[in-house]
Design an enzyme around this catalytic site. Structure first.
Site, PDB file in Angstrom:
ATOM      1  N   HIS A 165       0.830  -1.207   0.000  1.00 20.30           N
ATOM      2  CA  HIS A 165       0.000   0.000   0.000  1.00 20.30           C
ATOM      3  C   HIS A 165       0.872   1.267   0.000  1.00 20.30           C
ATOM      4  O   HIS A 165       0.746   2.122  -0.876  1.00 20.30           O
ATOM      5  CB  HIS A 165      -0.915  -0.017   1.232  1.00 20.30           C
ATOM      6  CG  HIS A 165      -1.815   1.172   1.345  1.00 20.30           C
ATOM      7  ND1 HIS A 165      -3.155   1.119   1.037  1.00 20.30           N
ATOM      8  CD2 HIS A 165      -1.585   2.462   1.706  1.00 20.30           C
ATOM      9  CE1 HIS A 165      -3.696   2.310   1.203  1.00 20.30           C
ATOM     10  NE2 HIS A 165      -2.765   3.148   1.626  1.00 20.30           N
ATOM     11  N   GLU A 166       1.752   1.354   0.974  1.00 27.00           N
ATOM     12  CA  GLU A 166       2.591   2.557   1.066  1.00 27.00           C
ATOM     13  C   GLU A 166       3.509   2.671  -0.145  1.00 27.00           C
ATOM     14  O   GLU A 166       3.784   3.773  -0.628  1.00 27.00           O
ATOM     15  CB  GLU A 166       3.409   2.550   2.361  1.00 27.00           C
ATOM     16  CG  GLU A 166       2.581   2.584   3.641  1.00 27.00           C
ATOM     17  CD  GLU A 166       1.490   3.644   3.655  1.00 27.00           C
ATOM     18  OE1 GLU A 166       1.663   4.709   3.026  1.00 27.00           O
ATOM     19  OE2 GLU A 166       0.435   3.406   4.281  1.00 27.00           O
TER      20      GLU A 166
ATOM     21  N   HIS B 246       1.700   4.369  -2.910  1.00 27.25           N
ATOM     22  CA  HIS B 246       1.769   5.833  -2.762  1.00 27.25           C
ATOM     23  C   HIS B 246       3.139   6.333  -3.232  1.00 27.25           C
ATOM     24  O   HIS B 246       3.250   7.357  -3.904  1.00 27.25           O
ATOM     25  CB  HIS B 246       1.605   6.233  -1.294  1.00 27.25           C
ATOM     26  CG  HIS B 246       0.195   6.211  -0.795  1.00 27.25           C
ATOM     27  ND1 HIS B 246      -0.832   6.878  -1.421  1.00 27.25           N
ATOM     28  CD2 HIS B 246      -0.353   5.619   0.303  1.00 27.25           C
ATOM     29  CE1 HIS B 246      -1.962   6.685  -0.726  1.00 27.25           C
ATOM     30  NE2 HIS B 246      -1.694   5.934   0.317  1.00 27.25           N
TER      31      HIS B 246
ATOM     32  N   HIS C 219       3.453   6.722  -6.881  1.00 25.25           N
ATOM     33  CA  HIS C 219       2.757   7.937  -7.322  1.00 25.25           C
ATOM     34  C   HIS C 219       3.712   9.135  -7.239  1.00 25.25           C
ATOM     35  O   HIS C 219       3.739   9.995  -8.108  1.00 25.25           O
ATOM     36  CB  HIS C 219       1.541   8.163  -6.415  1.00 25.25           C
ATOM     37  CG  HIS C 219       0.419   8.939  -7.031  1.00 25.25           C
ATOM     38  ND1 HIS C 219      -0.691   9.295  -6.309  1.00 25.25           N
ATOM     39  CD2 HIS C 219       0.222   9.442  -8.273  1.00 25.25           C
ATOM     40  CE1 HIS C 219      -1.523   9.967  -7.086  1.00 25.25           C
ATOM     41  NE2 HIS C 219      -0.993  10.075  -8.284  1.00 25.25           N
TER      42      HIS C 219
HETATM   43 ZN   LIG Z   1      -3.027   5.238   1.839  1.00 21.74          ZN
END
Ligand SMILES: [Zn+2]
Length: 676
Positions: free
Chosen positions: A466-467, A470, A473
């Site tokens: 998940h991290e 990010h 991105h």
């Molecule tokens: Zn998040």
């Protein structure tokens, strides 16, 4: 000039080894002065306002302040101490005053507006148009277009709102701390895990009391509700938990709720919006309360039948096990846990040997390599704020620099809990020179011990993905302006890159790359993976309905004219009616402790959690169709989503990636709520 302050000198990478705590305050104060004079130069210019001399200058002002702030506030989260916390308290008001001064600067707004008013005649790129719109709205949404007396009214409302939110939060905290459940009869601890009992004993000792003490803090409350066999005690805990801010005493939040809802409505009306939700959603992918409302209702229609079936199954299970006739809220976690154990018998200890931290890191790097051609090379040439931190040079398939990546995995005193992604520097292009980003992820994963390496729970594995999503991105950002770069997007869009990457953790093709037993090297058995998948959908209908109920409660306060609402509990019961599964508890009220929307920034935004799931499931379905390592889909995702940041409306970007608007079907299928 404090020229010997390393923060005020030029640096490429954060100069951690040279920074002393006492450098921060003078650096921030001086960087604010510098930014102020840059702003003043823009505002007082005598030339005709243009996009370049106003909007672009404004965008690139305060560069030094941004760098210093990012270092300071990132450390305050990841490696803090009492001194740093004290400085944070001192500089925070200075920073908000500085930001307010910009928004209230009339001369500056006049120039911004002059550019905005001629936007259709200007030859601007799409990104420039977005930037202009964003800069203009930063002023107009704070009342810059209003006549003087209305502006003052708005300031007055803002002042009241911040005092009320603060008081709301203080009451919730005081209520949480006020309650304790003291147990002195060991039989009442039946069902609780040993380590958890020990902690409760420790709490009692620290309070000079006998026996065991349980509190309303999550780490105490949640396991208690999950494992405590004594139903009466669970009831006592649940009612205490649900009655926060609802005792009719000095800590009661009902008046605060009513006042906050009404003031937010007034504020929105002043600015020309129908309701607070209309105001908030103007800067969201979802755009309007009508759209959010139909989104929530459509999901509810699909999830409700499944939720009712799951509820009936749970009730039947509780009846069989303990002869419970009517399932109450305080039975939910307890019997769900028991049922889950019975159905899946899956515990973390079985999975952990397959997820050695180093293997999982390799795995996430390999996935990023296969999808986006990225390479990660550990480097010792960059300074770190703690020896545990790892630093990597990230390059693309042509060896071109993409980003600097910091990773900080294990807990230690001075690091706050949870996991997050942050940046020490955004990507942007200034004066034709491209600046690449410095991206960081910070986690609190199980540490290695003397006899064992760091073995992650499956939950920690998905957290890392998940991290890292990010982080991608941020790393793959390719825009001109820093405020539109990477994760600087509407916040009902920001969880797409992170959540979508979690999907790879459930795929055989991805798992076989890295999920190997740390001793034997044996690949994770597929039946375990199947079990993980199945158990992740356990009670998905009930979970969905619960999330929807919070989203609906949020809208019920913010998407209407609340002037005539007087009874918080009655209003809430009406909002909960369509999502109700458990009998109501008259002593309880959700709104009076709903900090997300009455204290934090989630008002008219709670729907975002489900919204993001719909997006990630829909996006991942595209990958699944073409192969989870499809270069074609990965390129589309990179070129239309990851690299584009907030340069265009998220729906436009999404449609360009997917060829159509996101549909909830993929999520409903993944969650097992409709047939595949
Ligand atoms: Zn998040």
């Amino acid at each position: 000039m404090s020229t010997n302050n390393p923060l005020l000198q030029d640096f490429k990478f954060a100069p951690f080894s040279k920074i002393e705590t006492e450098h921060f305050k003078p650096a921030i104060t001086e960087a604010i002065q510098l930014a102020k004079s840059e702003i003043e130069n823009i505002a007082s210019a005598e030339t005709e306002p243009t996009f370049e001399n106003t909007i672009e200058e404004l965008e690139f002002s305060g560069e030094k302040l941004d760098r210093v702030n990012s270092i300071f506030f990132n450390l305050n989260s990841a490696e803090t101490n009492a001194e740093i916390q004290k400085i944070a308290q001192e500089v925070s008001p200075l920073l908000s005053e500085f930001r307010n001064d910009i928004i209230l600067n009339e001369a500056l707004f006049k120039r911004v507006k002059a550019v905005y008013d001629q936007k259709d005649q200007l030859d601007l790129t799409t990104e420039q148009k977005t930037l202009l719109d964003k800069k203009y709205k930063a002023f107009s949404r704070n009342g810059a277009n209003l006549p003087k007396e209305k502006q003052e009214e708005l300031r007055e409302i803002d002042k009241q709102l911040s005092a009320l939110s603060l008081n709301f939060g203080e009451n919730v905290l005081a209520e949480t701390n006020k309650f304790e459940l003291q147990i002195t009869n060991e039989e009442d601890l039946d069902g609780l895990p040993e380590s958890f009992k020990e902690e409760a004993k420790g709490v009692a000792e620290s309070r000079d009391k006998e026996g065991w003490i349980f509190t309303l803090d999550y780490p105490s409350y949640i396991p208690f509700m999950k494992y405590a066999k004594n139903r009466e005690l669970r009831k006592k805990m649940a009612i205490a938990f649900g009655a926060k801010g609802f005792h009719g005493d000095e800590l009661d939040n009902q008046e605060n709720v009513l006042k906050i809802a009404k003031l937010r409505y007034q504020r929105a009306q002043l600015l020309g919006f129908d309701t607070h939700a209309h105001f908030v959603l103007q800067e969201r992918m979802a755009e309007t309360p009508e759209k959010v409302d139909s989104f929530l209702n459509e999901l509810l229609e699909k999830a409700k039948p499944a939720a009712e079936k799951e509820f009936a199954a749970l009730e039947k299970f509780a009846k069989e096990l303990d002869n419970i006739d009517r399932l109450e809220k305080w039975d939910s976690a307890y019997y769900s846990e028991k049922l889950k154990q019975k159905l899946f018998n899956l515990d973390d200890e079985k999975l952990k040997p397959y997820f050695k931290l180093e293997n999982v890191i390799d795995g996430v790097f390999t996935v990023a390599g296969k999808l986006y051609g990225l390479q990660f090379n550990e480097t010792s040439e960059v300074e770190k704020y703690h020896p545990d931190v790892k630093t990597y040079n990230v390059t693309d398939e042509n060896g071109k620099d993409v980003a600097l990546f910091y990773a900080d995995f294990h807990p230690r005193p001075g690091k706050r809990g949870g996991a997050w992604m942050t940046e020490y520097k955004s990507q942007y292009i200034k004066n034709e020179k491209e600046e690449r980003p410095h991206v960081s992820i910070v986690c609190n994963f199980t540490k290695p011990t003397k006899s064992e390496p760091s073995l992650l729970t499956f939950n920690e594995v998905t957290t890392l993905f998940h991290e890292f999503g990010h982080a991608l991105h941020g790393m793959l950002a390719n825009t001109v302006y820093p405020s539109l770069s990477g994760p600087n997007v509407y916040w009902d869009f920001v969880e797409l890159p992170s959540q979508v990457l979690e999907n790879w953790c459930y795929e055989k093709e991805a798992l076989q790359l890295f999920a190997k037993h740390y001793k034997t090297g044996e690949a994770i058995p597929m039946e375990l993976v199947e079990k993980i998948k199945e158990s992740s959908n356990f009670q998905e209908g009930m979970q969905t309905v619960r999330q929807l109920s919070f989203g609906m409660l949020d809208l019920s306060w913010h998407a209407i004219d609340p002037t005539d609402i007087n009874d918080v509990k009655a209003h809430e019961n009406k909002a909960f009616e369509p999502t109700k599964l458990y009998p109501d508890v008259p002593e309880n009220c959700m709104s009076t402790a709903f900090s997300h929307i009455f204290q934090g920034g989630y008002s008219a935004g709670y729907y975002s959690y489900k919204w993001a799931e719909v997006l990630d499931a829909d996006a991942f379905e595209y990958f699944s169709e073409k192969g989870i390592f499809s270069k074609e889909v990965a390129d589309k995702f990179k070129n239309n989503i990851l690299s584009m940041g907030g340069t265009e409306h998220p729906m436009t970007l999404y449609k360009r990636f997917r060829g159509k608007e996101p549909q909830p079907e993929a999520l409903l299928k993944r969650a097992g709520l409709i047939e595949k």
